[in-house]
Scaffold this motif. Structure first.
Motif, PDB file in Angstrom:
ATOM      1  N   SER A   1       0.830  -1.205   0.000  1.00 35.28           N
ATOM      2  CA  SER A   1       0.000   0.000   0.000  1.00 35.28           C
ATOM      3  C   SER A   1       0.866   1.258   0.000  1.00 35.28           C
ATOM      4  CB  SER A   1      -0.930  -0.005   1.206  1.00 35.28           C
ATOM      5  OG  SER A   1      -0.194   0.013   2.415  1.00 35.28           O
ATOM      6  N   GLY A   2       1.959   1.239   0.767  1.00 28.49           N
ATOM      7  CA  GLY A   2       2.843   2.402   0.778  1.00 28.49           C
ATOM      8  C   GLY A   2       3.522   2.630  -0.554  1.00 28.49           C
ATOM      9  N   SER A   3       3.947   1.561  -1.204  1.00 30.38           N
ATOM     10  CA  SER A   3       4.581   1.707  -2.517  1.00 30.38           C
ATOM     11  C   SER A   3       3.598   2.259  -3.539  1.00 30.38           C
ATOM     12  CB  SER A   3       5.124   0.358  -2.982  1.00 30.38           C
ATOM     13  OG  SER A   3       6.089  -0.139  -2.082  1.00 30.38           O
ATOM     14  N   THR A   4       2.354   1.801  -3.455  1.00 25.73           N
ATOM     15  CA  THR A   4       1.339   2.320  -4.373  1.00 25.73           C
ATOM     16  C   THR A   4       1.104   3.803  -4.135  1.00 25.73           C
ATOM     17  OG1 THR A   4       0.272   0.144  -4.323  1.00 25.73           O
ATOM     18  CG2 THR A   4      -0.991   1.968  -5.231  1.00 25.73           C
ATOM     19  N   LEU A   5       1.006   4.195  -2.877  1.00 28.68           N
ATOM     20  CA  LEU A   5       0.814   5.606  -2.552  1.00 28.68           C
ATOM     21  C   LEU A   5       2.007   6.434  -3.015  1.00 28.68           C
ATOM     22  CD1 LEU A   5      -0.917   7.742  -1.204  1.00 28.68           C
ATOM     23  CD2 LEU A   5       0.101   7.139   0.987  1.00 28.68           C
ATOM     24  N   PHE A   6       3.211   5.894  -2.845  1.00 28.98           N
ATOM     25  CA  PHE A   6       4.429   6.581  -3.291  1.00 28.98           C
ATOM     26  C   PHE A   6       4.393   6.813  -4.801  1.00 28.98           C
ATOM     27  CE2 PHE A   6       8.680   5.886  -5.145  1.00 28.98           C
ATOM     28  CZ  PHE A   6       9.321   7.040  -4.684  1.00 28.98           C
ATOM     29  N   LEU A   7       4.021   5.795  -5.551  1.00 30.36           N
ATOM     30  CA  LEU A   7       3.970   5.924  -7.001  1.00 30.36           C
ATOM     31  C   LEU A   7       2.864   6.883  -7.435  1.00 30.36           C
ATOM     32  CD1 LEU A   7       4.577   2.200  -8.020  1.00 30.36           C
ATOM     33  CD2 LEU A   7       6.192   4.099  -8.157  1.00 30.36           C
TER      34      LEU A   7
ATOM     35  N   ILE B   1       6.371  15.462  -4.693  1.00 30.10           N
ATOM     36  CA  ILE B   1       7.651  14.957  -4.183  1.00 30.10           C
ATOM     37  C   ILE B   1       7.672  15.007  -2.661  1.00 30.10           C
ATOM     38  CG2 ILE B   1      10.135  15.354  -4.157  1.00 30.10           C
ATOM     39  CD1 ILE B   1       9.909  16.480  -6.964  1.00 30.10           C
ATOM     40  N   ALA B   2       7.147  16.100  -2.090  1.00 30.46           N
ATOM     41  CA  ALA B   2       7.120  16.227  -0.630  1.00 30.46           C
ATOM     42  C   ALA B   2       6.307  15.119   0.005  1.00 30.46           C
ATOM     43  CB  ALA B   2       6.566  17.601  -0.244  1.00 30.46           C
ATOM     44  N   ALA B   3       5.117  14.867  -0.554  1.00 30.93           N
ATOM     45  CA  ALA B   3       4.275  13.800   0.000  1.00 30.93           C
ATOM     46  C   ALA B   3       4.893  12.426  -0.233  1.00 30.93           C
ATOM     47  CB  ALA B   3       2.883  13.868  -0.626  1.00 30.93           C
ATOM     48  N   ALA B   4       5.493  12.211  -1.422  1.00 32.87           N
ATOM     49  CA  ALA B   4       6.113  10.923  -1.718  1.00 32.87           C
ATOM     50  C   ALA B   4       7.275  10.636  -0.773  1.00 32.87           C
ATOM     51  CB  ALA B   4       6.590  10.887  -3.168  1.00 32.87           C
ATOM     52  N   SER B   5       8.088  11.640  -0.478  1.00 34.46           N
ATOM     53  CA  SER B   5       9.204  11.431   0.452  1.00 34.46           C
ATOM     54  C   SER B   5       8.695  11.107   1.853  1.00 34.46           C
ATOM     55  CB  SER B   5      10.097  12.670   0.490  1.00 34.46           C
ATOM     56  OG  SER B   5       9.386  13.803   0.981  1.00 34.46           O
ATOM     57  N   THR B   6       7.599  11.720   2.266  1.00 34.62           N
ATOM     58  CA  THR B   6       7.017  11.397   3.570  1.00 34.62           C
ATOM     59  C   THR B   6       6.543   9.953   3.609  1.00 34.62           C
ATOM     60  OG1 THR B   6       6.278  13.701   3.739  1.00 34.62           O
ATOM     61  CG2 THR B   6       5.331  12.137   5.279  1.00 34.62           C
ATOM     62  N   VAL B   7       5.928   9.497   2.517  1.00 36.13           N
ATOM     63  CA  VAL B   7       5.467   8.107   2.451  1.00 36.13           C
ATOM     64  C   VAL B   7       6.644   7.146   2.551  1.00 36.13           C
ATOM     65  CG1 VAL B   7       4.359   6.393   0.981  1.00 36.13           C
ATOM     66  CG2 VAL B   7       3.397   8.681   1.152  1.00 36.13           C
ATOM     67  N   VAL B   8       7.714   7.446   1.829  1.00 32.89           N
ATOM     68  CA  VAL B   8       8.884   6.553   1.842  1.00 32.89           C
ATOM     69  C   VAL B   8       9.430   6.398   3.251  1.00 32.89           C
ATOM     70  CG1 VAL B   8      11.288   6.368   1.135  1.00 32.89           C
ATOM     71  CG2 VAL B   8       9.548   6.922  -0.540  1.00 32.89           C
ATOM     72  N   PHE B   9       9.591   7.496   3.954  1.00 34.71           N
ATOM     73  CA  PHE B   9      10.163   7.422   5.294  1.00 34.71           C
ATOM     74  C   PHE B   9       9.178   6.827   6.300  1.00 34.71           C
ATOM     75  CE2 PHE B   9      12.926  10.740   3.417  1.00 34.71           C
ATOM     76  CZ  PHE B   9      14.142  10.094   3.633  1.00 34.71           C
TER      77      PHE B   9
ATOM     78  N   VAL C   1      -2.460  12.217 -15.488  1.00 36.74           N
ATOM     79  CA  VAL C   1      -2.106  11.798 -14.129  1.00 36.74           C
ATOM     80  C   VAL C   1      -3.081  10.756 -13.621  1.00 36.74           C
ATOM     81  CG1 VAL C   1      -1.844  12.610 -11.751  1.00 36.74           C
ATOM     82  CG2 VAL C   1      -1.028  14.019 -13.638  1.00 36.74           C
ATOM     83  N   ILE C   2      -4.366  10.960 -13.854  1.00 39.80           N
ATOM     84  CA  ILE C   2      -5.373   9.999 -13.404  1.00 39.80           C
ATOM     85  C   ILE C   2      -5.169   8.653 -14.089  1.00 39.80           C
ATOM     86  CG2 ILE C   2      -7.832   9.482 -13.393  1.00 39.80           C
ATOM     87  CD1 ILE C   2      -8.353  12.474 -13.107  1.00 39.80           C
TER      88      ILE C   2
ATOM     89  N   PHE D   1       1.874   9.531  -5.796  1.00 42.78           N
ATOM     90  CA  PHE D   1       2.386  10.882  -5.592  1.00 42.78           C
ATOM     91  C   PHE D   1       3.411  11.242  -6.660  1.00 42.78           C
ATOM     92  CE2 PHE D   1       1.088  10.596  -0.971  1.00 42.78           C
ATOM     93  CZ  PHE D   1       0.108  11.573  -1.098  1.00 42.78           C
ATOM     94  N   LEU D   2       4.240  10.300  -7.038  1.00 51.97           N
ATOM     95  CA  LEU D   2       5.207  10.585  -8.092  1.00 51.97           C
ATOM     96  C   LEU D   2       4.513  10.849  -9.419  1.00 51.97           C
ATOM     97  CD1 LEU D   2       8.245   8.197  -7.519  1.00 51.97           C
ATOM     98  CD2 LEU D   2       7.968  10.588  -6.873  1.00 51.97           C
ATOM     99  N   GLY D   3       3.300  10.317  -9.587  1.00 49.29           N
ATOM    100  CA  GLY D   3       2.542  10.612 -10.797  1.00 49.29           C
ATOM    101  C   GLY D   3       2.248  12.090 -10.960  1.00 49.29           C
ATOM    102  N   MET D   4       2.302  12.842  -9.847  1.00 49.21           N
ATOM    103  CA  MET D   4       2.083  14.286  -9.922  1.00 49.21           C
ATOM    104  C   MET D   4       3.225  14.989 -10.658  1.00 49.21           C
ATOM    105  SD  MET D   4       0.577  14.851  -6.065  1.00 49.21           S
ATOM    106  CE  MET D   4       0.350  16.617  -6.246  1.00 49.21           C
ATOM    107  N   LEU D   5       4.336  14.286 -10.880  1.00 47.50           N
ATOM    108  CA  LEU D   5       5.434  14.879 -11.655  1.00 47.50           C
ATOM    109  C   LEU D   5       5.038  15.102 -13.112  1.00 47.50           C
ATOM    110  CD1 LEU D   5       8.495  12.884 -10.256  1.00 47.50           C
ATOM    111  CD2 LEU D   5       7.894  15.266  -9.798  1.00 47.50           C
ATOM    112  N   LEU D   6       3.974  14.443 -13.567  1.00 47.24           N
ATOM    113  CA  LEU D   6       3.490  14.671 -14.919  1.00 47.24           C
ATOM    114  C   LEU D   6       2.845  16.041 -15.075  1.00 47.24           C
ATOM    115  CD1 LEU D   6       1.910  11.215 -15.850  1.00 47.24           C
ATOM    116  CD2 LEU D   6       4.093  12.158 -16.590  1.00 47.24           C
ATOM    117  N   ILE D   7       2.503  16.669 -13.960  1.00 44.56           N
ATOM    118  CA  ILE D   7       1.938  18.015 -14.017  1.00 44.56           C
ATOM    119  C   ILE D   7       3.094  18.991 -14.243  1.00 44.56           C
ATOM    120  CG2 ILE D   7       0.697  19.781 -12.709  1.00 44.56           C
ATOM    121  CD1 ILE D   7      -0.752  17.551 -11.253  1.00 44.56           C
TER     122      ILE D   7
END
Length: 996
Positions: free
Chosen positions: A357-363, A381-389, A758-759, A365-371
C-alpha cells in the motif's frame, strides 16, 4: 531477502545501532532545517515556460530586475466621509487651457488629518531606512516637485506642475469615493544589496524591510483610537506571513490531533508503551522528508502548503502502519510465539500490506510529476518522500525497537502502566520476576490459536468447538461442529479453549465449514447473500454525485490561502474592494519598443498612450459582452479607464507626451526623465506599464479579464495610427502581460490539462501493483472500480459543498470558500489535484489490508465467499480504528482557518470515511460476491490456493515448545480433529487450515 534473514539481520546489535543513529540524526537535522525550509517556500505559481505568462515572465526578467518591496498603508475615514473631493473625469483636449484642468478645491475637514498622518508615516520610514537604504515614499500629500526645486524656477509654474502631478496621481492613490487613500513605500536597495519581495523574512539582506514593517506596525498600534482616520498596513511580505501563520496553525492542530489518535491506538493495542515507537516513526518520517525537501526548495519553487501536507501525511501513515504491524505482533505474542517468530509473521503479513500500500501511494504521488507546474509537482515529491520514510520507519525502526527492548514493549499488564520490563524497577522490586514477555505468557487469556502464523484466524471471534461423533451407517465418522454453548466432552482436557476451530468437510470442494459470529461477519454474510440488492443501491447512491463531479470548476487567488479572521485578511479585503488585488499583486504590461530612442520621442509616447487607451476600450466591450451573456449586471456595466494604466506614456489617464509638450520647460523635461527612469530599464530597450483593476484577476471573472487583456494587447502591439501625424503608422512594439494572477491562471490551466494523464497513470499503477501483489487479473480491476465509486462520491460532494454552496447557510466556517469568495462558490484549483493522489493511496491502503486477509483465508482452503466473511470479521475493527485515526489527522485541516486546507481536509476526511465504513465493508464484499458467480475462482484467477500436504513442522515445534501453559484445550481439540479425520479417511488433514 527472506523475512527470516531480515529479522536475523535486525537481531544484530550493530545493525540496530546504525538504524538508531540514523533515525536520531535525521530527526535532529530535520528539526534544524525546518525554519530555513519554511522560509524558502513561495505563494506564487511557477508557470510553464511556453505559456503566455511564462514567456512574459522571461521577458520581464531579461530586461528588469525583480520588483522592489512595496509596503502599503491604507488611510481611510472611519465614518466613510471623504478625505478629498475628487475631480470629474478629465477629457484630454490639447486646446483646453491647462489651468482649467486643476481649477477646483479638493480639501475637506479630513484632509488635514490625513496629510498629517502621511507626513508622520514618511518620517517613520525615513528614521528606519534613510541611512542605509534607497527607497521611495509616495502618497497623495507628498507627490510633486516643490521640495526638490524650490526657488529655482518660476514659482507659479512649478506649483501648477505639482498640482498636475497630484491630479494625475489621484486615480492611483484614492478609491472612487475619496474616503480611502494609499501611502506607498518602495525599498529598492539596502547596504548595496538589491531588495525584492522574495527575500523579506528569509535573508539577512532584507532585514531593514522587516525593521520598517515593525516600525510602521508600532506607529499604527499607537495611533489614537478616537481619530476619525484609521491606518492599516498591507504588503506582499505581510500577506505571505499571514498565509504561513495559517499553515502553522493547521500544523499545530494536526500535532494536537495526535493526542486522541494516540489514546485510540493505545486502547486498541492495550499497551501504551508501544506508542513510543509510533511517536518516533512520526518524528523520523516528517523530519526526514524536510531533509529531502530543503535542497529541492532551494533549487525550485515549493508551495507554502507543502509542510501541512507533509505533517498530516506523516502523522496519518505512521499511526496507520503502526496499528497494522503492532496489532499483528500482539496477536502473535499472545498466541505463544517467540519474539523473533512473531516479528517474522508480522512482517510477512502486515509488513507486506504496509509495503504494497505504501509503494502504491508513493507511485501515485510521483505521478504528480506529470503536471508541468512545479508548485504541484514538488508537493507530490514532498508527499512521496514522507510516504517513503513512513514505510522505512515502520519496517526498520519498529522491529529494531521491539528486538532491542523486548521485555519493555511486550508488557501489557495495566496497559503497560507498570514497572514490568524495566530493569531499574526490577532491581528495586517494583516489577514481577521474569520480565514482560514471561508475564504475558503466564497471565495471558487462553485465546491462543492453533498456529502462530494464524492469529488472525483465531481472532475472528467465531466461537465453536469440535467433537468426534460415532460413525454412521456408512462409516463416515464426520466430526460435528457445535456452538460454544453446547455441551461437548473433550477427553483429558477442560473445555475452556474459545478458539475458532473448524473441521474440513467431506464436500466436493473439501473446504472448511464456517460458523462465524460477530457484527462484521454477519454483515459479510449479508453482503455475500444479497449482493444483487446492495450493488444497485450503491450505484443509485452515487448517481446524485456524478453530475456535480463533472461540473467541477476552480478558482485561483490568494484569498483561499489567507486565514479567516486575521486582521491582515480583513485589510487585504479592504484593499481589494477599493483598489483591486493588483495594488499588492500588480499586473504589468512589458513593452519592447522597436528602437531604444522611441521611449523619449513624442510620436512613440503618443502612439503607445493611444494603444493603452484602445486596449482599455476593447477590454471594456468584451467584459460587458460577457456580463450580458451571463446576466451579470455589475459586469455588464464594467469600465476599464485610461487611468487604470500607469507608465512612461500615460499617467492618471493623461498622455505624458502632451503634458511634456505643453510645459516646454527644463522642469517638465526633468519630470519626463523621472518617468522614463521609473518605468524603463537602464538601456531603455524596454518599458513596463502597471495595470490596475477593481476586478479580482484571480477569480473566474478575472480569468476572462486576463484573456480580454491579452487579446487587446495582441491587437494593438503592431501598428497604431498617431492622430498627431495623420496617415503615419507607428510601431508600438511587442507587448506581454505578466503578473501573479496571470501565472496562476496558466499554471492552473496546465495542471487541469495534464490531470487526465495523471489519473490514467495513477490507475494504471494501481492495477499493476495490485495485480502483481495478489497474482490476480480481476482483483486490480475490481479495486479500480471501487476507487472510482469513492472518488465520484467524494468529489461530487465537495462540488455540492464548495461550488453549489449547499452548506453555506449553516454558517460553518470549514464549508465556505473564503471570507468574501472571489467567485460564487468554487474549489481552489490546487485542492482537487492534491487530494486525488492521497485519496487513491489511502483507499488502496485499506483495500490491500482487507485483501491480504481475504487471500490468507483463501490460501488456507476457504471459498472466496467464506474468506471474505472471515477477513471482514478479522479486519473490520482494525480498519475502522485506522480510519478514525486518519480522520483525526486530516480532520485537523478542517479545523484550521485556511480555506484551501479546509477543502483538502473535507475531501480527505470524506474519502477516508467512505473507504473504511462503506468500501471495505459493503462495496468490496459485494463486488467479490458478483465475481464469484462467474465460473471458477474468478476473484483470484489465475491464482490458486496454497495447499500443504503435510503439517508445518515449525507450527508443531511452536506448539510443543512455546505453548505448554495454554496447550490443554488445544491438544484436546487437535486430538478430536485427528480422530475425526482418521475415521473419515482423510488422514493427513491439517487442523490449522480449519482455524477461523
Amino acid at each position: 531477502m527472506p523475512v527470516e534473514a531480515y529479522v536475523a539481520l535486525l537481531g544484530r546489535g550493530s545493525t540496530r545501532a546504525i538504524i538508531g543513529a540514523t533515525a536520531v540524526f535525521l530527526t535532529l537535522l530535520g528539526g534544524m532545517l525546518y525554519s530555513p525550509f519554511n522560509a524558502s517556500l513561495i505563494v506564487s505559481v511557477e508557470p510553464t515556460p511556453d505559456s503566455p505568462s511564462g514567456v512574459a515572465r522571461t521577458m520581464y526578467n531579461r530586461y528588469f530586475p525583480p520588483d522592489p518591496v512595496q509596503l502599503i498603508v491604507l488611510t481611510k475615514a472611519k465614518d466613510g466621509g471623504a478625505i478629498v473631493n475628487l475631480s470629474a473625469a478629465l477629457d484630454i483636449n490639447i486646446s483646453q487651457p491647462l489651468k482649467k484642468w486643476i481649477s477646483f478645491n479638493s480639501s475637506t475637514e479630513l484632509t488635514g488629518e490625513a496629510a498629517g498622518l502621511s507626513h508622520a508615516l514618511k518620517q517613520v520610514v525615513s528614521d528606519s531606512l534613510s541611512l542605509k537604504c534607497r527607497y521611495s515614499f509616495m502618497s497623495y500629500f507628498d507627490v510633486g516637485l516643490a521640495r526638490s526645486h524650490a526657488g529655482t524656477h518660476d514659482r507659479p509654474l512649478h506649483d501648477l506642475l505639482d498640482d498636475v502631478i497630484q491630479l494625475a496621481a489621484q486615480p492611483q492613490l484614492f478609491n472612487k469615493h475619496g474616503d480611502t487613500t494609499l501611502s506607498l513605500i518602495q525599498v529598492e536597495e539596502c547596504h548595496g544589496n538589491r531588495i525584492d519581495a522574495a527575500c523579506v523574512g528569509k535573508e539577512t539582506r532584507c532585514e531593514p524591510v522587516v525593521g520598517v514593517m515593525h516600525a510602521l506596525r508600532s506607529y499604527i498600534r499607537a495611533h489614537p483610537a478616537g481619530s476619525p482616520v484609521v491606518l492599516e498596513l498591507v504588503s506582499f511580505p505581510s500577506v505571505f506571513e499571514a498565509i504561513q501563520q495559517g499553515v502553522d496553525t493547521a500544523m499545530l492542530i494536526s500535532t494536537l490531533s495526535v493526542v486522541p489518535a494516540f489514546v485510540l491506538l493505545g486502547l486498541v493495542l492495550r499497551n501504551l508503551r508501544l506508542l513510543l515507537i509510533t511517536l518516533l516513526n512520526i518524528a523520523v518520517a516528517v523530519s526526514s522528508s524536510i531533509v529531502v525537501m530543503y535542497p529541492i526548495a532551494a533549487a525550485t519553487k515549493v508551495s507554502s502548503e507543502a509542510p501541512a501536507l507533509m505533517v498530516a501525511s506523516g502523522l496519518a501513515l505512521s499511526i496507520d502502519y503502526s496499528l497494522f504491524l503492532l496489532t499483528r505482533f500482539g496477536e502473535e505474542v499472545q498466541a505463544g510465539a517467540s519474539l523473533e517468530e512473531a516479528l517474522v509473521v508480522t512482517l510477512q503479513t502486515s509488513g507486506h500490506t504496509v509495503l504494497i500500500s505504501g509503494s502504491t501511494l508513493f507511485l501515485c504521488f510521483l505521478g504528480m510529476l506529470l503536471i508541468p507546474v512545479s508548485t504541484i509537482s514538488t508537493m507530490g515529491i514532498a508527499a512521496a518522500s514522507t510516504v517513503v520514510f513512513a514505510i522505512v520507519g515502520a519496517l526498520t525502526i519498529t522491529p529494531s525497537l521491539l528486538l532491542t527492548f523486548p521485555d519493555f514493549f511486550t508488557s501489557r499488564r495495566r496497559f503497560g502502566l507498570t514497572c514490568d520490563g524495566i530493569s531499574a524497577c526490577s532491581r528495586l522490586g517494583c516489577a514481577p520476576r521474569g520480565g514482560g514477555r514471561k508475564a504475558i505468557a503466564v497471565a495471558d487469556e487462553p485465546h491462543a490459536s492453533l498456529s502462530a502464523r494464524e492469529p488472525m484466524l483465531a481472532s475472528a471471534a467465531v466461537a465453536v468447538r469440535v467433537a468426534p461423533r460415532a460413525a454412521d451407517a456408512s462409516g463416515s465418522g464426520e466430526p460435528t461442529v457445535q456452538p460454544l454453548n453446547a455441551r461437548v466432552s473433550l477427553p483429558e482436557a477442560p473445555q475452556t479453549h474459545p478458539a475458532a476451530l473448524v473441521a474440513p468437510s467431506e464436500g466436493p470442494a473439501n473446504r472448511p465449514v464456517v460458523v462465524a459470529a460477530g457484527g462484521w461477519a454477519k454483515l459479510g454474510r449479508l453482503t455475500q447473500r444479497f449482493w444483487w440488492l446492495f450493488l444497485p443501491l450503491l450505484l443509485a447512491a452515487a448517481a446524485p454525485f456524478c453530475a456535480p463531479a463533472l461540473e467541477l470548476t476552480y478558482v485561483e487567488g490568494v484569498l483561499s490561502l489567507l486565514p479567516r479572521g486575521e486582521a491582515l485578511t480583513g485589510s487585504f479585503l479592504e484593499l481589494q474592494a477599493n483598489f483591486g488585488v493588483t495594488a499588492v499583486f500588480p499586473s504589468t504590461v512589458v513593452i519592447l519598443p522597436p528602437a531604444p530612442v522611441d521611449l523619449s520621442q513624442r510620436h512613440w509616447l503618443n502612439a503607445s498612450c493611444h494603444a493603452m487607451q484602445r486596449v482599455g476600450r476593447q477590454v471594456t466591450e468584451e467584459m460587458r459582452a460577457h456580463g450580458r451573456a451571463s446576466g451579470d449586471g455589475i459586469l455588464s456595466h464594467y469600465t476599464m479607464d485610461a487611468s487604470d494604466f500607469s507608465g512612461v506614456m500615460i499617467q492618471g489617464g493623461l498622455c505624458t507626451g502632451i503634458l511634456i509638450e505643453l510645459l516646454e520647460t527644463p522642469l517638465a523635461k526633468q519630470w519626463g526623465d523621472m518617468l522614463i527612469d521609473a518605468f524603463a530599464n537602464a538601456e531603455r530597450t524596454a518599458t513596463k506599464v502597471k495595470v490596475t483593476t477593481t476586478l479580482d484577476p484571480f477569480s473566474t471573472i478575472g480569468q476572462k479579464w486576463i484573456s480580454a487583456m491579452r487579446d487587446a494587447l495582441d491587437a494593438n502591439q503592431m501598428v497604431v495610427l498617431d492622430p498627431s501625424f495623420p496617415g503615419e503608422p507607428v510601431l508600438v512594439g511587442e507587448m506581454h502581460l505578466t503578473g501573479m494572477a496571470e501565472e496562476q491562471m496558466d499554471g492552473a490551466a496546465a495542471t487541469f490539462v495534464s490531470l487526465p494523464r495523471v489519473i490514467a497513470l495513477t490507475l494504471l499503477i494501481v492495477m499493476c501493483v495490485i495485480g502483481a501483489a495478489f497474482k490476480s487479473v480481476l482483483v486490480p480491476i475490481r479495486a479500480v472500480l471501487c476507487l472510482m465509486w469513492m472518488l465520484v462520491v467524494t468529489f461530487g460532494a465537495a462540488v455540492l459543498v464548495y461550488q453549489s454552496g449547499v452548506l453555506e447557510s449553516s454558517g460553518l466556517r470549514p464549508f465556505t470558500v473564503s471570507p468574501a469568495p472571489p467567485a460564487p462558490h468554487a474549489l481552489f484549483w490546487m485542492s482537487p489535484c492534491i487530494a486525488f493522489s492521497i485519496l487513491v493511496g489511502l483507499g488502496l491502503d485499506y483495500d490491500v489490508f482487507f485483501m491480504e486477509s481475504v487471500v490468507e483465508h483463501y490460501d488456507h482452503g476457504h471459498s472466496a465467499r467464506d474468506a471474505v466473511v472471515l477477513a471482514l470479521n478479522h479486519t473490520g475493527n482494525i480498519i475502522c480504528v485506522a480510519g478514525v485515526i486518519m480522520f483525526l489527522a486530516f480532520g485537523a485541516l478542517l479545523l484550521g482557518s485556511t480555506p484551501i486546507l479546509n477543502q483538502i481536509g473535507f475531501l480527505l476526511c470524506l474519502g477516508i470515511l467512505i473507504d473504511c465504513f462503506v468500501s471495505t465493508k459493503i462495496i468490496i464484499p459485494c463486488a467479490m460476491a458478483l465475481l464469484d458467480v462467474l465460473p471458477g475462482n474468478a476473484n483470484f484467477w489465475p491464482r490458486k490456493p496454497l495447499r500443504a500436504a503435510e503439517p508445518d513442522p515449525v507450527q508443531i515445534s511452536r506448539v510443543s515448545s512455546r505453548r505448554m501453559t495454554l496447550a490443554a484445550g488445544t491438544a484436546a481439540a487437535r486430538q478430536c480433529l485427528t480422530q475425526g479425520s482418521a475415521a473419515s479417511g482423510t488422514g493427513s488433514a491439517q487442523p490449522r487450515n480449519g482455524a477461523i
